[in-house]
Design an enzyme around this catalytic site. Structure first.
Site, PDB file in Angstrom:
ATOM      1  CD  GLU A  80      55.395   4.635  55.077  1.00  0.00           C
ATOM      2  OE1 GLU A  80      54.295   5.086  55.431  1.00  0.00           O
ATOM      3  OE2 GLU A  80      56.357   5.362  54.768  1.00  0.00           O
ATOM      4  CD  GLU A  85      61.332   8.283  54.108  1.00  0.00           C
ATOM      5  OE1 GLU A  85      60.329   8.946  53.773  1.00  0.00           O
ATOM      6  OE2 GLU A  85      61.327   7.482  55.075  1.00  0.00           O
TER       7      GLU A  85
END
Length: 332
Positions: free
Chosen positions: A151, A156
């Site tokens: 990932e 974020e």
């Protein structure tokens, strides 16, 4: 995320906990290796009225335990949670009009690219990103059989976080750490250097951007900008953020040459991370969740009022919880 981890997570500092999210549907596209010194050409360009034709709307439960109900395409468009403006910008929003009880769930959107990738230059140009207490927006890529396919969190953060947090999550079968001897290769600050992730310990290896225009209100007030990931299997992963006024001319001209862009915000060297074996068949994901393992677990440390579950009931809090995207592109 599993209930054990929700409880375990609250003991950790806000900035070190990026949430992992598994998603396994993929359509592989074989790509060759290209050095950072090359000029890239467009493979996929997502923009305007056809934007949603090449993305799937995820409708399962939120793997991060968020207070959201992800909507299918028709419902999201009907509720004005996913639409394209007349200027060609794409909007992905959290419901900001419904009455929801404290601790209830708000409708939201999570989309996944139909194509998958094994490297390349990934670009998001956005004029706005979701902001507000309890929000957890992200732009990321993920492979099959998490965490073994890897990932990559390009954008974020949570709540009132001021700077973007970039993170890699890898399985434990192959080496992957940040090279702490190469800190002059990036401008950000290391938060955690071990990329290994499991179901109960998934913070990954993170670098915090140094710029206050890289996330949330600072990003929006600067007119947005560009996030870039250069995934090069031979050299490593590099990530940049450019405020609107500083976007490279070659990128605007759609002939990007990352070697001209200066030192990246984050860099994960192939010398200490087995890129090819840890990251493969990745799809892009854009989403916003509410509370959940990270934003909810760290809420009391964020400076936000009340509790995260109470904030869910405040519809006005989510008026600006939306992505406004100019385009997403993948170059090879």
């Amino acid at each position: 995320m599993r209930s054990f981890y929700r409880l375990f997570l609250a003991a950790f500092p806000l900035i070190t906990l990026a949430g992992a999210r598994s998603y396994s549907r993929h359509r592989p596209i074989a790509v060759g290796r290209r050095s950072i010194y090359g000029t890239y050409t467009i493979q996929d360009y997502y923009q305007g009225k056809d934007f949603f034709n090449d993305w799937d709307f995820y409708t399962g439960s939120d793997p991060t335990g968020g207070n959201v109900v992800y909507q299918n395409k028709s419902a999201a468009q009907s509720e004005r949670l996913a639409y394209v403006n007349s200027d060609g910008t794409t909007v992905l929003a959290v419901d900001s009009t419904s009455t929801v009880a404290a601790g209830g769930d708000r409708d939201a959107v999570r989309i996944t690219s139909q194509n998958s990738y094994n490297g390349g230059l990934f670009i998001m140009d956005a004029s706005k990103m979701p902001v507000g207490c309890s929000t957890w927006p992200s732009f990321w890529t993920v492979g099959p059989n998490w965490p073994y396919g890897g990932e990559i969190d390009i954008v974020e953060g949570i709540n009132d976080q001021a700077k973007n947090q970039m993170t890699l999550h890898s399985g434990t079968n192959h080496s992957c750490t940040i090279d702490t001897d190469d800190t002059d290769e990036f401008t950000g600050s290391i938060l955690s250097s071990n990329c290994y992730s499991t179901e109960t310990s998934d913070s990954g290896c993170s670098i915090m951007d140094s710029s206050s225009t890289s996330f949330a209100y600072g990003f929006n007030n600067a007119g947005g900008g560009v996030f870039a990931l250069l995934w090069d299997n031979s050299t490593g992963m590099s990530m940049w953020h450019f405020a609107r006024a500083n976007i490279p001319d070659d990128l605007t001209a759609r002939v990007p040459k990352p070697s001209n862009w200066g030192t990246p915000s984050g860099f994960w060297s192939a010398k200490t991370c087995d890129i090819t074996d840890n990251f493969y068949d990745h799809q892009m994901v854009i989403d916003t969740t509410i509370c959940g393992n990270w934003a909810g677990g760290a809420y009391s440390q964020s400076g936000c009022p009340g509790t995260c579950t109470d904030m869910v009931a405040n519809a006005s809090n989510y008026v600006d919880a939306k992505w406004v995207i100019n385009y997403v592109a993948v170059y090879q």
